[in-house]
Motif scaffolding. Structure first.
Motif, PDB file in Angstrom:
ATOM      1  N   ILE A  60       0.841  -1.206   0.000  1.00  0.00           N
ATOM      2  CA  ILE A  60       0.000   0.000   0.000  1.00  0.00           C
ATOM      3  C   ILE A  60       0.872   1.251   0.000  1.00  0.00           C
ATOM      4  CG2 ILE A  60      -1.637   1.339   1.395  1.00  0.00           C
ATOM      5  CD1 ILE A  60      -2.828  -1.467   2.184  1.00  0.00           C
ATOM      6  N   SER A  61       1.944   1.229   0.756  1.00  0.00           N
ATOM      7  CA  SER A  61       2.869   2.362   0.759  1.00  0.00           C
ATOM      8  C   SER A  61       3.419   2.588  -0.645  1.00  0.00           C
ATOM      9  CB  SER A  61       4.005   2.096   1.741  1.00  0.00           C
ATOM     10  OG  SER A  61       4.937   3.143   1.696  1.00  0.00           O
ATOM     11  N   ARG A  62       3.828   1.512  -1.307  1.00  0.00           N
ATOM     12  CA  ARG A  62       4.342   1.636  -2.673  1.00  0.00           C
ATOM     13  C   ARG A  62       3.257   2.167  -3.606  1.00  0.00           C
ATOM     14  NH1 ARG A  62       7.326  -3.225  -5.295  1.00  0.00           N
ATOM     15  NH2 ARG A  62       5.552  -4.368  -4.516  1.00  0.00           N
ATOM     16  N   TYR A  63       2.054   1.623  -3.500  1.00  0.00           N
ATOM     17  CA  TYR A  63       0.943   2.069  -4.347  1.00  0.00           C
ATOM     18  C   TYR A  63       0.704   3.573  -4.188  1.00  0.00           C
ATOM     19  CZ  TYR A  63      -3.705   2.928  -6.094  1.00  0.00           C
ATOM     20  OH  TYR A  63      -4.763   3.479  -6.771  1.00  0.00           O
ATOM     21  N   ILE A  64       0.679   4.042  -2.950  1.00  0.00           N
ATOM     22  CA  ILE A  64       0.438   5.459  -2.691  1.00  0.00           C
ATOM     23  C   ILE A  64       1.531   6.322  -3.317  1.00  0.00           C
ATOM     24  CG2 ILE A  64       0.401   7.221  -0.874  1.00  0.00           C
ATOM     25  CD1 ILE A  64      -1.076   5.133   0.880  1.00  0.00           C
ATOM     26  N   HIS A  65       2.776   5.920  -3.146  1.00  0.00           N
ATOM     27  CA  HIS A  65       3.867   6.726  -3.683  1.00  0.00           C
ATOM     28  C   HIS A  65       3.930   6.694  -5.207  1.00  0.00           C
ATOM     29  CE1 HIS A  65       5.690   6.548   0.506  1.00  0.00           C
ATOM     30  NE2 HIS A  65       5.373   7.805   0.268  1.00  0.00           N
ATOM     31  N   LEU A  66       3.449   5.641  -5.831  1.00  0.00           N
ATOM     32  CA  LEU A  66       3.463   5.569  -7.294  1.00  0.00           C
ATOM     33  C   LEU A  66       2.190   6.107  -7.940  1.00  0.00           C
ATOM     34  CD1 LEU A  66       5.191   2.133  -7.969  1.00  0.00           C
ATOM     35  CD2 LEU A  66       6.137   4.438  -8.246  1.00  0.00           C
ATOM     36  N   ASN A  67       1.165   6.357  -7.175  1.00  0.00           N
ATOM     37  CA  ASN A  67      -0.110   6.799  -7.732  1.00  0.00           C
ATOM     38  C   ASN A  67       0.018   8.057  -8.601  1.00  0.00           C
ATOM     39  OD1 ASN A  67      -3.345   7.754  -6.833  1.00  0.00           O
ATOM     40  ND2 ASN A  67      -2.879   5.773  -7.748  1.00  0.00           N
ATOM     41  N   PRO A  68       0.753   9.092  -8.186  1.00  0.00           N
ATOM     42  CA  PRO A  68       0.882  10.274  -9.046  1.00  0.00           C
ATOM     43  C   PRO A  68       1.642   9.995 -10.348  1.00  0.00           C
ATOM     44  CG  PRO A  68       1.760  10.705  -6.844  1.00  0.00           C
ATOM     45  CD  PRO A  68       1.364   9.276  -6.881  1.00  0.00           C
ATOM     46  N   VAL A  69       2.553   9.029 -10.321  1.00  0.00           N
ATOM     47  CA  VAL A  69       3.274   8.644 -11.539  1.00  0.00           C
ATOM     48  C   VAL A  69       2.302   7.975 -12.509  1.00  0.00           C
ATOM     49  CG1 VAL A  69       5.137   7.214 -12.486  1.00  0.00           C
ATOM     50  CG2 VAL A  69       5.455   8.402 -10.289  1.00  0.00           C
ATOM     51  N   ARG A  70       1.506   7.057 -11.993  1.00  0.00           N
ATOM     52  CA  ARG A  70       0.532   6.349 -12.832  1.00  0.00           C
ATOM     53  C   ARG A  70      -0.545   7.289 -13.378  1.00  0.00           C
ATOM     54  NH1 ARG A  70       1.097   2.126  -8.751  1.00  0.00           N
ATOM     55  NH2 ARG A  70       2.467   0.592  -9.673  1.00  0.00           N
ATOM     56  N   ALA A  71      -0.828   8.355 -12.651  1.00  0.00           N
ATOM     57  CA  ALA A  71      -1.831   9.335 -13.088  1.00  0.00           C
ATOM     58  C   ALA A  71      -1.216  10.399 -14.000  1.00  0.00           C
ATOM     59  CB  ALA A  71      -2.476   9.990 -11.878  1.00  0.00           C
TER      60      ALA A  71
END
Length: 128
Positions: A60-71
């Motif tokens: 979840i920590s990784r997902y949160i930190h990568l979310n702006p990259v994916r968006a």
């Protein structure tokens, strides 16, 4: 994110909904005063759930930190203006409400956590 936020919150004594209610209330009051706005600021209830184990916690920590990259809001997680990721990497001073030392310990330090996060940058989605 343009229309939502992600928070990874560890609570010891107080239920998460208490913290979220206070944060929403204080921010709504601030925003409404600053922009002379009246009415609801948030579009619905927050969604929160307990994290079952450390593996899910780290994902979840990784997902949160990568979310702006994916968006497509930033090229790398450490350059997103609203991210705590630079604080995890010691690129910015630590915000007093953030604890950025627990997660890197699972990777023997900052470099290991950075490698863990960035290894998933090219993946379309690994939402928990």
């Amino acid at each position: 994110m343009t229309n939502h936020v992600h928070l990874l919150v560890e609570t010891i004594k107080h239920p998460t909904h208490t913290f979220i209610r206070q944060a929403h209330s204080h921010y709504a009051i601030y925003f409404n005063k600053k922009y002379d706005y009246v009415g609801h600021l948030f579009q619905g209830r927050y969604k929160g759930q307990p994290i079952p184990d450390i593996t899910a916690f780290l994902q979840i920590s990784r997902y949160i930190h990568l979310n702006p990259v994916r968006a497509n809001l930033t090229a790398t997680p450490d350059t997103y203006k609203w991210s705590s990721y630079p604080q995890y990497l010691s690129l910015k001073p630590l915000n007093p409400i953030l604890t950025a030392t627990k997660i890197p310990k699972y990777f023997n330090g900052i470099e290991g956590y950075d490698k863990f996060v960035k290894a998933k940058e090219s993946v379309a989605s690994d939402h928990p």
